[in-house]
Design an enzyme around this catalytic site. Structure first.
Site, PDB file in Angstrom:
ATOM      1  N   TYR A 191       0.694  -1.282  -0.149  1.00 56.63           N
ATOM      2  CA  TYR A 191      -0.162   0.040  -0.096  1.00 56.63           C
ATOM      3  C   TYR A 191       0.673   1.294   0.193  1.00 56.63           C
ATOM      4  O   TYR A 191       0.592   2.103  -0.801  1.00 56.63           O
ATOM      5  CB  TYR A 191      -0.867   0.059   1.313  1.00 56.63           C
ATOM      6  N   PRO A 249     -11.210  -0.611  -1.891  1.00 57.13           N
ATOM      7  CA  PRO A 249     -12.342  -1.863  -2.070  1.00 57.13           C
ATOM      8  C   PRO A 249     -13.596  -1.118  -1.720  1.00 57.13           C
ATOM      9  O   PRO A 249     -13.514  -0.535  -0.760  1.00 57.13           O
ATOM     10  CB  PRO A 249     -12.181  -2.925  -1.413  1.00 57.13           C
ATOM     11  N   HIS A 309      -7.721   1.184   2.178  1.00 57.73           N
ATOM     12  CA  HIS A 309      -7.310  -0.656   2.385  1.00 57.73           C
ATOM     13  C   HIS A 309      -6.202  -0.546   3.324  1.00 57.73           C
ATOM     14  O   HIS A 309      -6.272  -1.827   3.862  1.00 57.73           O
ATOM     15  CB  HIS A 309      -6.965  -1.255   1.113  1.00 57.73           C
ATOM     16  N   SER A 332      -5.940 -15.275   4.171  1.00 53.21           N
ATOM     17  CA  SER A 332      -5.796 -14.576   5.570  1.00 53.21           C
ATOM     18  C   SER A 332      -4.394 -15.235   6.277  1.00 53.21           C
ATOM     19  O   SER A 332      -4.609 -16.344   6.353  1.00 53.21           O
ATOM     20  CB  SER A 332      -6.958 -14.587   6.234  1.00 53.21           C
ATOM     21  N   SER A 367     -10.155 -12.202  -4.839  1.00 52.39           N
ATOM     22  CA  SER A 367     -10.483 -12.375  -3.487  1.00 52.39           C
ATOM     23  C   SER A 367     -11.757 -12.922  -3.253  1.00 52.39           C
ATOM     24  O   SER A 367     -13.015 -12.381  -3.772  1.00 52.39           O
ATOM     25  CB  SER A 367     -10.061 -11.019  -3.012  1.00 52.39           C
ATOM     26  N   GLN A 368     -11.806 -13.872  -2.081  1.00 57.00           N
ATOM     27  CA  GLN A 368     -13.030 -14.276  -1.628  1.00 57.00           C
ATOM     28  C   GLN A 368     -13.661 -13.183  -0.564  1.00 57.00           C
ATOM     29  O   GLN A 368     -12.981 -13.111   0.435  1.00 57.00           O
ATOM     30  CB  GLN A 368     -13.099 -15.761  -1.165  1.00 57.00           C
TER      31      GLN A 368
END
Ligand code: COA
Length: 628
Positions: A88, A101, A327, A443, A535-536
Site C-alpha cells: 500500500y 475496495p 485498504h 488470511s 479475492s473471496q
C-alpha cells in the site's frame, strides 16, 4: 498521532503464535514451480540458475534468511512493515478504483430528503455503537472458518477502523493512528455534502449524541450545503489523485492556517458520511458498484469524498449506498464485519426519531473552510482530469451466477473456494489462451498482527486441467482442486512464498546490500505483475464487495459464494485492448456450467479408487506442498 506499528496495542498477549518464516529452499522450489509454466522456456532457463545460486549453501539466500529469522525474534510479525509498505504505502496510484475496495449495500428507497437523513442518523448511531464495542474490547473474537476452521484470529485490524489515516507523502505514505481511549472524548464525524465538508460533533459534554440530535444536526448541515454563495471548491478531489500529486498539493495547501485546521479536522475524524446527490443513472448492481468505486466523476459525486480516511459511508439521495474503504489498515473481512453489524443494527433497532424536528441547543455544525490559491486551483483541475479518465476507463461487470452455489460444490466433496479459483483460471485461459500470475488473498490472521499472503492460483495443475479437452478431464479437475487446496493450506499456515520473498528482498535493501539477481530478474517482475487479482469476500447480509484491477492490463475478480449462487464482480480497464469484463463474465458462466457437467458426469461414472481420500479440509500438508 503515532505510527501504527509502534502502537502498544499489539497482539502479543492474544496468545496467538507468531508468523513463521518458511524454510528458504521450500520457498525457492515453490517459486520455480509457480513460474515455470507461466513464462517462455528460454526465460525459465535463465531464471533457474539464478535461483539456484541464490539458494546455494553459504550464498546470499542463506545469509538473508538468517537475518529474517533474527528479525522475526524481535518483531511480533516479521513481514508486517515490509508488507504494508510494499502493498500500500509505496504504491503511488490513485486510491479510488486502484486500491480502495467498496461495499455495495442493497438499494434503499428514500421518498424524501428527510428519509435520507433519517437513514444517515440511524447509521451513525450504529457506527458509534460499533466503535464503543471496539474501544471496550467487547467485539467477539473471530474464528477461522472453512479450511482449518476453529482457530482464533488476530483482532488488531479492528482497532484501526475508526482511528487511522493514510497521510500522502512524496515517495511513500504514512499510516497514522489516533490513540483510542475508553473515556468519551470529544469526537467528530465529517459529513460531505455537495463537495463541502462539515464537522459533526458526536460527543458533546461527555455525552454521545442520540439519533434525534444527529438527525437535527444533519438537517442543519444539509441547509448549510444548500447555500450556493458559500460553496467552496471541491477540495476532496485532490485525494482522488495519484499519491505523489496529492502529497504535493497538500504541501501547498498546509501553508495556509485555515487549510491546516480543516485538514486536521478531517485527519482526526472517526469516519466520513457522504451525502450524495442523485446520480441520474439506473441503479443496477454494476452501476452501483461503479458509483461506489469512483463517485461517478466530477459531474456526479466524485468530489464528495476524502479517500485517505479508512471508512466513508456513502448515502445517496437516490438510494445508492455503501462504504468506500482505504485498504491499508485492514482487510475486506473487517469491512464486511462492520458493514453487517450496521445493517443488522439498523434492521433490529427501530429508528429512534420522532417526526417533528427538535429545536436543539446543540452548537451548529461547522463548515470546513479552504483558501484556494491559483496553485491549488491548478492541482484541482489536474485531479479532476485524472478522475474523469479513471471513470471512463473502468470496465465493470457485477454478475450473480445462479446456476449453483457452494452447496453443489461441497456435495462434490470439493472446497468451494478452490473450485471457484480453478473456474477463474479456466475462464482466463478460454479468454486469453494462457495462464498468468494470479493473486488470491489468503488470511494469515491466525498469527500475531497477521494480514494476508498470496495463493498463486495459476498452478501447473490448473494449466493441465484447462488444457485438457478429453476424457481425462475429471481426473485433472480433481488434481487441480487438490493443488489449489494444498496451496491454500500452505498460505493460511504462513508457508506461502510471496511474503517470504518480499522479506528476503527488503531485508537485503535494509542491510544496504546489492539487490540479489533473483529480484532483478524479469521472471520476478512478471511474478508480481498480477494480471488476475482475486479475492473471496463472503457476506451473510445482502451486499457485495468489489474493487478494481491492480495492473493496467489485468482483472480484479471479487466473489461472494452463497449456498445456491455466487456473485462475481469483475473489473478491468477499457484502455487495455486485451481485457473485457463482459467477455470474462460471459465466459465464466460457460466454464462454471462445463465444470458442473463434468462433475455430474464424473459422479455417474465409476469413481477413481482413491475417492475416499478426497479433500476433507483436514488434509495434512508436507513441507514441500504435497499431501501426506
Ligand atoms: N468437501 C466438502 N466441503 C468442503 C470441502 C470439501 N472437500 N472443503 C471445504 N469445504 C467447506 C468448508 O468446510 C466450509 O464450510 P462452511 O461453509 O460451513 O464454513 C466451506 O466449504 C468453505 O470452505 P472453502 O471454500 O474451502 O474456503 P475457505 O472458507 O477456507 O476460504 C480462503 C479459503 C483462502 C478464501 C480463506 O482461507 C481466506 O483466507 N479468506 C480471507 C480472504 C480475504 O482476506 N479476503 C479479503 C481480502 S481484502
Amino acid at each position: 498521532t503515532m505510527n501504527l506499528d509502534k502502537s502498544l496495542e499489539t497482539s502479543e498477549d492474544s496468545g496467538l503464535p507468531k508468523l513463521p518464516v518458511p524454510p528458504l529452499q521450500q520457498t525457492l522450489d515453490m517459486y520455480l514451480k509457480c513460474m515455470s509454466h507461466l513464462i517462455p522456456e528460454e526465460q525459465f532457463k535463465k531464471t533457474k540458475p539464478i535461483v539456484e545460486k541464490f539458494g546455494a549453501p553459504g550464498g546470499m539466500g542463506e545469509f538473508l534468511q538468517k537475518k529474517l529469522l533474527e528479525r522475526s525474534e524481535h518483531k511480533a510479525n516479521w513481514v508486517y512493515d515490509y508488507w504494508l509498505e510494499d502493498m500500500y504505502l509505496s504504491n503511488r496510484l490513485a486510491l479510488p478504483v486502484n486500491s480502495s475496495p467498496v461495499m455495495v449495500f442493497p438499494k434503499q428507497n428514500f421518498r424524501s430528503q428527510s428519509d435520507t437523513l433519517r437513514f444517515a442518523a440511524h447509521l451513525i448511531s450504529g457506527v458509534l455503537e460499533y466503535k464503543s464495542l471496539i474501544d471496550g474490547r467487547a467485539l467477539p473474537v473471530d474464528y477461522a472458518r472453512g479450511q482449518l476452521a476453529g482457530t482464533p484470529l488476530c483482532m488488531d485490524q479492528y482497532n484501526k477502523v475508526f482511528t487511522s489515516y493514510r497521510l500522502p507523502g512524496p515517495k511513500i505514505d504514512t499510516l497514522v493512528a489516533q490513540k483510542s481511549t475508553v473515556m468519551p472524548e470529544p469526537e467528530h464525524i465529517i459529513v460531505a455534502c455537495k463537495n463541502q465538508f462539515f464537522v459533526l460533533d458526536v460527543v458533546i459534554n461527555f455525552r454521545r449524541l442520540n439519533e434525534k440530535d444527529l438527525y437535527t444536526q444533519l438537517e442543519r448541515i444539509r441547509k448549510m450545503a444548500d447555500i450556493e454563495e458559500e460553496r467552496l471548491p471541491p477540495i476532496g478531489l485532490l485525494t482522488s489523485d495519484g499519491r505523489t500529486q496529492w502529497a504535493e498539493a497538500r504541501s501547498v495547501l498546509i501553508k495556509d492556517s485555515t487549510n491546516r485546521d480543516s485538514l486536521d479536522m478531517i485527519e482526526r475524524c472517526l469516519c466520513l458520511v457522504c451525502l450524495d446527490e442523485p446520480s441520474g443513472t439506473e441503479l443496477t448492481d454494476t452501476n452501483r458498484a461503479l458509483l461506489m468505486l469512483h463517485g461517478g466523476g466530477t459531474d456526479k459525486n466524485g468530489g464528495n469524498r476524502w479517500y485517505d480516511k479508512p471508512m466513508q459511508f456513502v448515502i445517496g439521495a437516490d438510494g445508492c449506498c455503501g462504504v468506500v474503504c482505504e485498504h491499508s489498515p485492514f482487510e475486506g473481512i473487517v469491512l464486511v464485519q462492520c458493514s453487517e453489524y450496521l445493517l443488522r443494527y439498523m434492521r433490529g433497532s427501530p429508528s429512534k426519531l420522532v417526526r417533528a424536528a427538535s429545536m436543539s441547543e446543540l452548537p451548529a455544525p461547522r463548515r470546513l473552510r479552504w483558501k484556494c490559491s491559483p496553485d491549488i486551483q491548478a492541482f484541482l483541475t489536474a485531479s479532476a482530469d485524472k478522475l474523469q479518465r479513471l471513470v471512463k476507463n473502468l470496465d465493470m461487470n457485477v454478475n450473480k451466477f445462479t446456476g449453483y452455489g457452494k452447496e453443489f460444490i461441497k456435495k462434490q466433496k470439493m472446497s468451494p473456494d478452490a473450485y471457484i479459483q480453478v473456474a477463474l483460471q479456466f475462464t482466463f485461459y478460454r479468454c486469453h489462451g494462457r495462464l498468468v500470475p494470479t493473486y488470491e488473498s489468503a488470511s494469515v490472521r491466525r498469527f500475531q498482527e497477521g494480514r494476508v499472503d498470496n495463493i498463486r492460483s495459476s498452478t501447473p495443475e490448473a494449466l493441465a486441467f484447462v488444457k485438457a479437452m478429453d476424457a481425462e478431464k475429471m481426473e485433472l479437475l480433481w488434481t487441480a482442486i487438490k493443488a489449489q487446496t494444498n496451496y491454500t493450506i500452505l498460505a493460511i499456515t504462513g508457508m506461502a512464498i510471496d511474503n517470504h520473498l518480499l522479506g528476503l528482498r527488503e531485508i537485503a535493501k535494509e542491510l544496504k546490500l546489492e539487490k540479489p539477481e533473483l529480484f532483478s530478474d524479469t521472471t520476478y517482475a512478471t511474478s508480481i505483475h498480477f494480471i488476475l487479482s482475486t479475492s473471496q469476500v463472503p457476506t451473510t447480509e445482502e451486499m457485495f464487495c468489489c474493487y478494481g484491477p491492480v495492473v493496467p492490463n489485468g482483472y480484479g475478480a471479487c466473489y461472494n459464494p452463497q449456498t445456491d449462487h455466487i456473485i462475481f464482480c469483475v473489473s478491468s480497464f477499457r484502455e487495455s485492448a486485451e481485457t473485457s469484463s463482459d467477455l470474462f463474465v460471459k465466459t465464466l458462466e460457460g466454464c462454471l456450467k462445463e465444470m458442473q457437467d463434468l462433475c455430474i458426469k464424473g459422479n455417474t461414472e465409476a469413481k477413481p479408487t482413491d475417492s475416499t481420500e478426497k479433500m476433507d479440509g483436514n488434509t495434512k500438508v508436507m513441507k514441500n506442498g504435497s499431501k501426506s
